[in-house]
Design an enzyme around this catalytic site. Structure first.
Site, PDB file in Angstrom:
ATOM      1  N   ASP A  66       0.830  -1.206   0.000  1.00 51.42           N
ATOM      2  CA  ASP A  66       0.000   0.000   0.000  1.00 51.42           C
ATOM      3  C   ASP A  66       0.868   1.261   0.000  1.00 51.42           C
ATOM      4  O   ASP A  66       1.968   1.263   0.550  1.00 51.42           O
ATOM      5  CB  ASP A  66      -0.919  -0.016   1.232  1.00 51.42           C
ATOM      6  N   GLY A  80      -0.103   5.369  -4.457  1.00 50.49           N
ATOM      7  CA  GLY A  80      -0.749   6.614  -4.873  1.00 50.49           C
ATOM      8  C   GLY A  80      -0.170   7.816  -4.142  1.00 50.49           C
ATOM      9  O   GLY A  80       0.191   8.828  -4.752  1.00 50.49           O
ATOM     10  N   ARG A 138      -1.066   9.340  -9.836  1.00 49.91           N
ATOM     11  CA  ARG A 138      -1.035   8.139  -8.993  1.00 49.91           C
ATOM     12  C   ARG A 138      -0.453   6.919  -9.711  1.00 49.91           C
ATOM     13  O   ARG A 138       0.240   6.099  -9.115  1.00 49.91           O
ATOM     14  CB  ARG A 138      -2.451   7.796  -8.522  1.00 49.91           C
ATOM     15  N   HIS A 155       2.201   3.333  -9.040  1.00 53.15           N
ATOM     16  CA  HIS A 155       2.029   1.897  -9.309  1.00 53.15           C
ATOM     17  C   HIS A 155       3.213   1.366 -10.129  1.00 53.15           C
ATOM     18  O   HIS A 155       3.691   0.256  -9.897  1.00 53.15           O
ATOM     19  CB  HIS A 155       0.711   1.639 -10.049  1.00 53.15           C
ATOM     20  N   TRP A 213     -12.059  -1.988  -7.792  1.00 52.50           N
ATOM     21  CA  TRP A 213     -12.833  -1.597  -8.991  1.00 52.50           C
ATOM     22  C   TRP A 213     -13.526  -0.251  -8.768  1.00 52.50           C
ATOM     23  O   TRP A 213     -13.939   0.394  -9.713  1.00 52.50           O
ATOM     24  CB  TRP A 213     -13.901  -2.648  -9.321  1.00 52.50           C
ATOM     25  N   LEU A 226      10.670 -20.631  -4.553  1.00 50.99           N
ATOM     26  CA  LEU A 226       9.617 -19.798  -3.965  1.00 50.99           C
ATOM     27  C   LEU A 226       8.289 -19.953  -4.716  1.00 50.99           C
ATOM     28  O   LEU A 226       8.273 -19.987  -5.944  1.00 50.99           O
ATOM     29  CB  LEU A 226      10.073 -18.329  -4.048  1.00 50.99           C
TER      30      LEU A 226
END
Ligand code: IPE
Ligand code: IPE
Ligand code: MG
Length: 252
Positions: free
Chosen positions: A24, A27, A37, A41, A73, A135
């Site tokens: 998190d 943005g 923003r 990402h 969404w 992994l």
């Protein structure tokens, strides 16, 4: 009798077997730099590469990353579209490298909401890396913990209706076996970057006995040193699973 949640065997290194991360703060990272923003990402993908690399080196068994929630969404259409494009492009550009590094890729979440093209890419990437032994990288995309529990119940009720299962067969273990993480150990360590201290509908059932770690670092600023700090914090904790502290010391 409740299920024995203490079935996880900590490796000698004391490392968590399974790390689950809510990535998190992308943005806000961009907004602080007066950038759109979506640039956050893009920067966040670089952190993903570093974190995956570190977990593979440290012989962590499973790394689960929350990439897109069933609630995301609700964001502006442009941001959702960019996130989808980024997901597709990253899948395409990274899968060979993951494969070379013996990493097994799994996508969990309601995939039917994605375009046919993206669904096909996901299926190909999973098939290409299926037999890898290093992994296991789990990407949660269009994932919600409540969705996961609901889809498990749908599978179970369908089996009951078909006579394959009896209502009495319903146990915690059976529910666990129908979740999208069925064959994986439960997360030992949960990390959330970006400063918020909430679960945001991530692995609800699976986090029952997970150790939580929150960091204010925004995801694009998160790095291997911060991950090492989180793992160190995990190693210092006493996991009691309902026992007393004395019982745990005696057992080890
Ligand atoms: C996390 O970063 C990435 C996704 C949810 C896809 P955010 O986009 O939520 O970043 P903030 O919380 O707005 O800073
Ligand atoms: C959680 O982050 C989902 C992902 C990181 C993919 P959000 O930024 O969407 O969570 P909330 O809405 O602030 O709880
Ligand atoms: Mg956020």
């Amino acid at each position: 009798m409740t299920t024995d949640v203490n079935k996880t065997i900590t490796p000698d290194s004391g490392n968590p077997r399974h790390i689950a991360i809510i990535m998190d703060g992308n943005g806000r990272w961009a907004q602080r730099r007066m950038m759109p923003r979506v640039m956050g990402h893009r920067a966040g993908v670089k952190t993903v590469r570093k974190v995956v690399e570190y977990c593979a080196e440290q012989k962590i068994e499973v790394l689960s990353l929350f990439a897109f929630s069933s609630e995301n969404w609700r964001r502006p259409k442009g941001e959702v579209n960019t996130l989808m494009e980024l997901f597709m492009a990253t899948l395409q550009s990274e899968v060979d490298k993951l494969d070379e590094n013996d990493i097994r890729l799994r996508i969990i979440g309601e995939k039917t909401a994605f375009s046919d093209k993206l669904q096909a890419k996901i299926a190909d990437a999973e098939a290409q890396t299926r037999d890898n032994k290093g992994l296991t990288l789990v990407i949660a995309a269009n994932y919600g913990g409540r969705w996961d529990i609901t889809q498990a119940f749908r599978q179970i009720t369908a089996k009951i209706a078909a006579g394959e299962l009896q209502a009495d067969d319903l146990t915690e273990e059976l529910i666990g076996q129908h979740l999208s993480t069925a064959d994986l150990p439960e997360p030992d360590l949960f990390i959330r970057s970006g400063g918020e201290q909430r679960v945001s509908n991530f692995l609800l059932w699976q986090l029952a006995y997970t150790e939580f770690y929150f960091t204010p670092a925004l995801w694009p600023d998160f790095d291997q040193a911060l991950l090492a700090d989180a793992i160190d914090s995990f190693k210092r904790r006493q996991r009691r699973f309902g026992h007393t502290g004395e019982q745990v010391i005696k057992k080890s």
